[in-house]
Write an enzyme that holds these catalytic residues in place. Structure first.
Site, PDB file in Angstrom:
ATOM      1  N   THR A 159      42.879  87.477  64.867  1.00 47.77           N
ATOM      2  CA  THR A 159      42.384  88.774  65.304  1.00 47.77           C
ATOM      3  C   THR A 159      42.072  89.605  64.066  1.00 47.77           C
ATOM      4  OG1 THR A 159      44.674  89.556  65.438  1.00 47.77           O
ATOM      5  CG2 THR A 159      43.682  88.735  67.478  1.00 47.77           C
ATOM      6  N   ASP A 186      41.545  81.336  63.074  1.00 45.66           N
ATOM      7  CA  ASP A 186      40.856  82.095  64.129  1.00 45.66           C
ATOM      8  C   ASP A 186      41.724  83.303  64.471  1.00 45.66           C
ATOM      9  OD1 ASP A 186      39.416  83.004  66.279  1.00 45.66           O
ATOM     10  OD2 ASP A 186      39.976  81.366  67.622  1.00 45.66           O
ATOM     11  N   GLU A 229      49.733  79.319  67.748  1.00 42.56           N
ATOM     12  CA  GLU A 229      49.526  80.663  68.311  1.00 42.56           C
ATOM     13  C   GLU A 229      50.869  81.374  68.458  1.00 42.56           C
ATOM     14  OE1 GLU A 229      48.612  84.034  69.664  1.00 42.56           O
ATOM     15  OE2 GLU A 229      46.820  82.762  69.523  1.00 42.56           O
TER      16      GLU A 229
END
EC number: 2.5.1.16
Length: 278
Positions: free
Chosen positions: A160, A158, A109
């Site tokens: 945005t 995953d 992330e």
């Protein structure tokens, strides 16, 4: 005097929006990468919003997180090492760790503050991030994938929407790097937006993945708070076909959306979606 009401609207297209009543603003921040908000909604419970776009809610998060996780993890017969690119809320990690054969799940992330806010305000979703099998790495997912070769059984993207920090996650060069980052029998899946509003993106991604991976499949799911409610996922595999999965294996995990009967049905595409990826 009438009581004042607070409503949140996400502009999903130039001509259409999604609106829901807010009972409280729980948290807001301007991170290094994006505007972050956690809102308490009347209909969906707590909601994570990034740059004005709904990412997940307590009420419907299971739809998305189960679909993007269990389809690839049941397609691969023995997924020991899994990476999630994005997904700072932790929902995908939670679903991955329902699979006992997974030895390590990496969360890659870029925005540390998304993880911190999710752990504090969305514990139902982020609950597995402190599991001993989970490892959080704060870095750019594109950089991470390009620097690691032959490393993972499954990669889950995953991301945005394809704006801001996520733009590069929808480009051909990224899918080539994903291919090289996977082991020789590895596979990956990415969320690829709405067939109603993002047809060009779906077509371009599908054909880019198809030019790199021997097996490419598109599947659909229902996610109430996402644009149109109908959402697409693109899967690229070096060896295993999701249409040939032994569905009897699926019964052994606890889910609210995904099940053995649904697995193959997810790949039955409406005619207009078939036309998109022709």
């Amino acid at each position: 005097m009438a009581e004042m009401e607070l409503w949140f609207t996400e502009q999903q297209t130039p001509d259409l929006g999604f609106t829901c009543k807010i009972t409280k603003t729980i948290y807001t921040a301007k991170t290094q990468y994006q505007d972050l908000a956690i809102l308490e909604t009347k209909q969906f419970g707590r909601m994570l919003v990034l740059d004005g776009a709904v990412q997940t809610t307590i009420a419907d998060e299971f739809c998305y997180h189960e679909l993007i996780s269990h389809v690839p993890l049941f397609t691969h017969p023995n997924p020991k090492k899994v990476a999630v690119i994005g997904g700072g809320d932790g929902g995908v990690i939670r679903e991955i760790l329902k699979h006992d054969e997974v030895e390590k799940a990496y969360l890659i992330e870029i925005d540390r503050e998304v993880i911190e806010a999710s752990k504090k305000y969305l514990p139902e979703i982020s609950c597995a991030l402190d599991d001993e099998r989970a490892e959080v790495i704060i870095t750019d997912g594109i950089k991470f994938v390009s620097e690691n070769k032959n490393m993972f059984d499954v990669i889950i993207v995953d991301s945005t929407d394809p704006v801001g920090p996520a733009v590069g996650l929808f480009q051909d060069s990224f899918y080539k790097a994903v291919f090289e980052c996977l082991k020789e029998d590895g596979l990956f899946v990415a969320q690829t937006e709405s067939p109603f509003y993002d047809q060009d993106l779906i077509k371009n991604v599908f054909h880019a993945v198809k030019s790199i991976f021997p097996i490419t499949r598109l599947y659909l799911g229902f996610i109430p708070t996402y644009p149109s409610g109908l959402w697409s996922f693109t899967l690229g595999s070096k060896k295993y076909d999701p249409l040939e999965v032994d569905v009897s294996r699926i019964k052994r995990i606890d889910t609210k959306y995904y099940n053995p009967e649904l697995h193959k049905a997810l790949f039955a595409l409406p005619t207009f979606v078939q036309e998109i990826i022709k």
